[in-house]
Design a protein around this motif. Structure first.
Motif, short mmCIF file in Angstrom:
data_model
loop_
_atom_site.label_atom_id
_atom_site.label_comp_id
_atom_site.label_asym_id
_atom_site.label_seq_id
_atom_site.Cartn_x
_atom_site.Cartn_y
_atom_site.Cartn_z
N LEU A 4 0.82 -1.21 0.00
CA LEU A 4 0.00 0.00 0.00
C LEU A 4 0.85 1.27 0.00
O LEU A 4 0.47 2.27 -0.58
N HIS A 5 1.98 1.22 0.69
CA HIS A 5 2.80 2.42 0.87
C HIS A 5 4.16 2.28 0.20
O HIS A 5 4.74 1.19 0.22
N TYR A 37 0.57 4.68 -1.86
CA TYR A 37 0.57 5.87 -1.01
C TYR A 37 2.02 6.33 -0.93
O TYR A 37 2.89 5.57 -0.49
N THR A 38 2.28 7.56 -1.35
CA THR A 38 3.67 8.02 -1.45
C THR A 38 4.03 8.95 -0.30
O THR A 38 3.36 9.96 -0.06
N ASP A 80 1.48 12.03 -1.31
CA ASP A 80 0.47 11.98 -0.26
C ASP A 80 0.92 12.63 1.04
O ASP A 80 0.10 13.15 1.79
N HIS A 81 2.20 12.58 1.31
CA HIS A 81 2.66 12.99 2.65
C HIS A 81 4.15 13.26 2.62
O HIS A 81 4.89 12.63 1.87
N ALA A 97 -0.08 17.11 3.52
CA ALA A 97 -0.03 16.49 4.84
C ALA A 97 1.42 16.32 5.24
O ALA A 97 2.23 15.86 4.45
N GLN A 125 0.52 17.92 10.91
CA GLN A 125 -0.57 17.15 11.54
C GLN A 125 -0.01 16.26 12.64
O GLN A 125 -0.69 15.88 13.55
N ARG A 126 1.28 15.92 12.47
CA ARG A 126 1.83 14.88 13.33
C ARG A 126 3.27 15.18 13.67
O ARG A 126 4.01 15.73 12.86
N SER A 143 -4.28 17.02 21.95
CA SER A 143 -5.12 15.97 21.38
C SER A 143 -6.08 16.52 20.32
O SER A 143 -6.75 17.52 20.55
N GLY A 144 -6.10 15.89 19.16
CA GLY A 144 -6.98 16.33 18.07
C GLY A 144 -6.40 17.47 17.25
O GLY A 144 -6.92 17.82 16.21
N LYS A 145 -5.30 18.07 17.74
CA LYS A 145 -4.69 19.21 17.03
C LYS A 145 -3.36 18.77 16.40
O LYS A 145 -3.13 18.95 15.21
N ARG A 160 -0.99 15.34 16.49
CA ARG A 160 -0.82 13.99 17.01
C ARG A 160 0.65 13.75 17.30
O ARG A 160 1.51 13.99 16.44
N PRO A 214 -5.87 15.51 6.40
CA PRO A 214 -4.87 15.57 5.33
C PRO A 214 -3.94 14.36 5.42
O PRO A 214 -3.55 13.95 6.52
N ARG A 240 -6.42 8.80 3.01
CA ARG A 240 -7.30 8.59 1.86
C ARG A 240 -7.65 7.11 1.72
O ARG A 240 -7.06 6.26 2.36
N HIS A 267 -10.39 10.73 15.32
CA HIS A 267 -9.97 12.12 15.43
C HIS A 267 -8.68 12.22 16.25
O HIS A 267 -7.76 12.95 15.92
N ARG A 310 -5.81 11.49 14.28
CA ARG A 310 -5.71 12.41 13.14
C ARG A 310 -5.98 11.69 11.82
O ARG A 310 -5.34 11.97 10.80
#
Lengths: 371, 91
Positions: free
Chosen positions: A53-54, A81-82, A105-106, A144, A172-173, A214-216, A218, B14, B17, B84, B87
């Motif tokens: 997949l990745h 997924y790249t 993708d990321h 992302a 995001q992370r 949390s949620g903002k 990761r 983001p 997918r 959530h 993420r």
């Protein structure tokens, strides 16, 4: 037996950074030995067909490859997924725009420290300021992204600052990864292995930040295996989840596998990805449980951690069949404890606030450029 | 952390997918993949940033009419909150 999930494609060992904990092998692949664009594309196509997949495009610095856009486009088009794992050096605005367009993708961007001088000292080059600029540009594209920080004795006390830096840069992370003691990191272990007090404090700092963000943002962090009771499930098990292809096309079950003597690594230039996954001697060698000795052979945890890391068993215990010596049940565990005694010795403080001054990190062995 | 309420419009975060046309029950994200059970897939297919949480719950209640409606609401909320935190889903 299972189909692999991800390919780690070490596109090149060339890199503008010289990080003292680099996961590349001490024996680097030369630029002239690298797979061609078509050879990489063929490998990606075979990986996708096999069910992966990745693809994690890594290195060295993957952007050092002139054809990186072409490779991302192709990997994306065959359905993978790249993920681009980069230092950010060489990521111009044009290249970034082209990457977004190609279907990336990321992106995973590394930082060495929150403090510029310290970061540059670890990287062996002045990269930190450039990375800050790159992170802002990445953020603007909406791509992302993850910020990755490898932590160790010299920067783990800056975790609050590092987390604040990540918050400001807006990924995001955030991945907080302890140094793994292979390759270049093993050469530098005395200056990299943190103290127990540092590790305990870092776990608390991370838990507080995870709760607050949390949620903002990761935050993923794994406890360092030298201080753990049981080993990590290295690579999710040997030949079970992932394949790594190094720059010249050799397929390995993990980053460090080349240290294990007597293992023959087949090359995608001679064999199909599918054949290598199912048939090659190196992928079969430690797959499953047949190779295990006591205490792993009869241990309930063998289905969770697969006996830990084969490379660490060889490097420290002298045989790849033995239990990972970080395991508290391993008959070789005293070898890890000796290293920990050294790391925690009162003669070797990490801070300059006691009677003994902290050692300057003037003895780094830097990872060079491949010849 | 954002709170899920009836007017929230959840969407995939983001970098997250669906794995591909032939793989409509697998979500891929930077560090892994989630193979979803049919119910979870039915929920996440509807996380398009257009539908509200309320609408998603109603559609799921219609889809699985035999089950208790309150339990469906609680299950949807629990899944979305968990994802959530990872993420995978944003709102």
């Amino acid at each position: 037996m299972e189909v692999p999930l991800a390919l780690i494609a070490e596109l090149t060992h060339r890199c503008p950074l010289h990080c003292v904990y680099c996961s590349n092998p001490v024996q680097l692949a030369s630029a002239s030995a690298e797979l061609s664009t078509q050879e990489w594309q063929s490998a990606f196509e075979q990986c996708a067909r096999l069910g992966m997949l990745h693809v994690h495009l890594s290195g060295g610095e993957p952007l050092a490859r002139q054809d990186v856009i072409e490779l991302v486009t192709f990997a994306h088009d065959v359905g993978l997924y790249t993920n681009l794992i980069t230092s950010g050096i060489g990521l111009s605005e044009q290249k970034l725009a082209a990457l977004v367009k190609s279907g990336l993708d990321h992106i995973q961007l590394s930082f060495q420290d929150s403090r510029e001088a310290d970061a540059n000292s670890i990287a062996g080059t002045r990269a930190h300021a450039l990375k800050l600029e790159v992170a802002k540009k990445v953020r603007e594209t909406g791509l992302a992204f993850t910020i990755n920080i490898v932590v160790h004795r010299k920067n783990i006390d800056h975790l609050d600052e590092l987390i604040a830096l990540a918050e400001a840069l807006g990924p995001q992370r955030l991945e907080i990864a302890h140094t793994q003691y292979y390759g270049w990191a093993k050469e530098n272990i005395d200056f990299l292995l943190p103290t127990r007090a540092q590790v305990v404090e870092s776990i608390e700092t991370i838990a507080r930040a995870q709760k607050r963000l949390s949620g903002k943002l990761r935050i993923d962090a794994v406890a360092p295996d030298y201080y753990a009771r049981y080993p990590k499930a290295c690579m999710g098990g040997w030949g079970r989840r992932q394949m790594l292809i190094e720059p010249s096309g050799k397929a390995l079950p993990c980053h460090a596998a080349a240290v294990i003597p007597g293992l023959k690594f087949d090359n995608v230039r001679q064999h199909s990805v599918e054949w290598i996954w199912w048939q090659s001697e190196s992928f079969r060698k430690f797959r499953g449980e047949d190779w295990m000795l006591d205490p792993c052979r009869t241990c309930d945890r063998r289905v969770e951690d697969f006996g830990g890391c084969r490379c660490q068993a060889f490097m420290i215990a002298g045989s790849a069949e033995r239990a990972d010596p970080v395991c508290s049940l391993s008959p070789d565990h005293h070898l890890i404890e000796l290293q920990l005694v050294r790391a925690n010795s009162a003669d070797r403080p990490v801070r300059n606030d006691g009677p003994v001054p902290a050692e300057p990190a003037s003895h780094w062995i830097y990872r060079p450029q491949p010849i | 952390m954002s709170i899920l309420d009836n007017s929230t419009r959840p969407h995939l975060a983001p970098g997250c997918r669906w794995a591909g046309a032939e793989n409509n029950s697998t979500l891929v994200y930077p560090e892994g993949a989630l193979r979803l059970q049919p119910t979870a897939a039915a929920i996440l297919e509807r996380c398009d940033g257009q539908r509200t949480f309320e609408q998603i719950v109603r559609e799921l209640q219609n889809l699985y009419s035999a089950s208790e409606p309150d339990k469906i609401r609680a299950d949807v909320a629990s899944l979305l909150n968990r994802l959530h935190e990872k993420r995978v889903v944003d709102f």
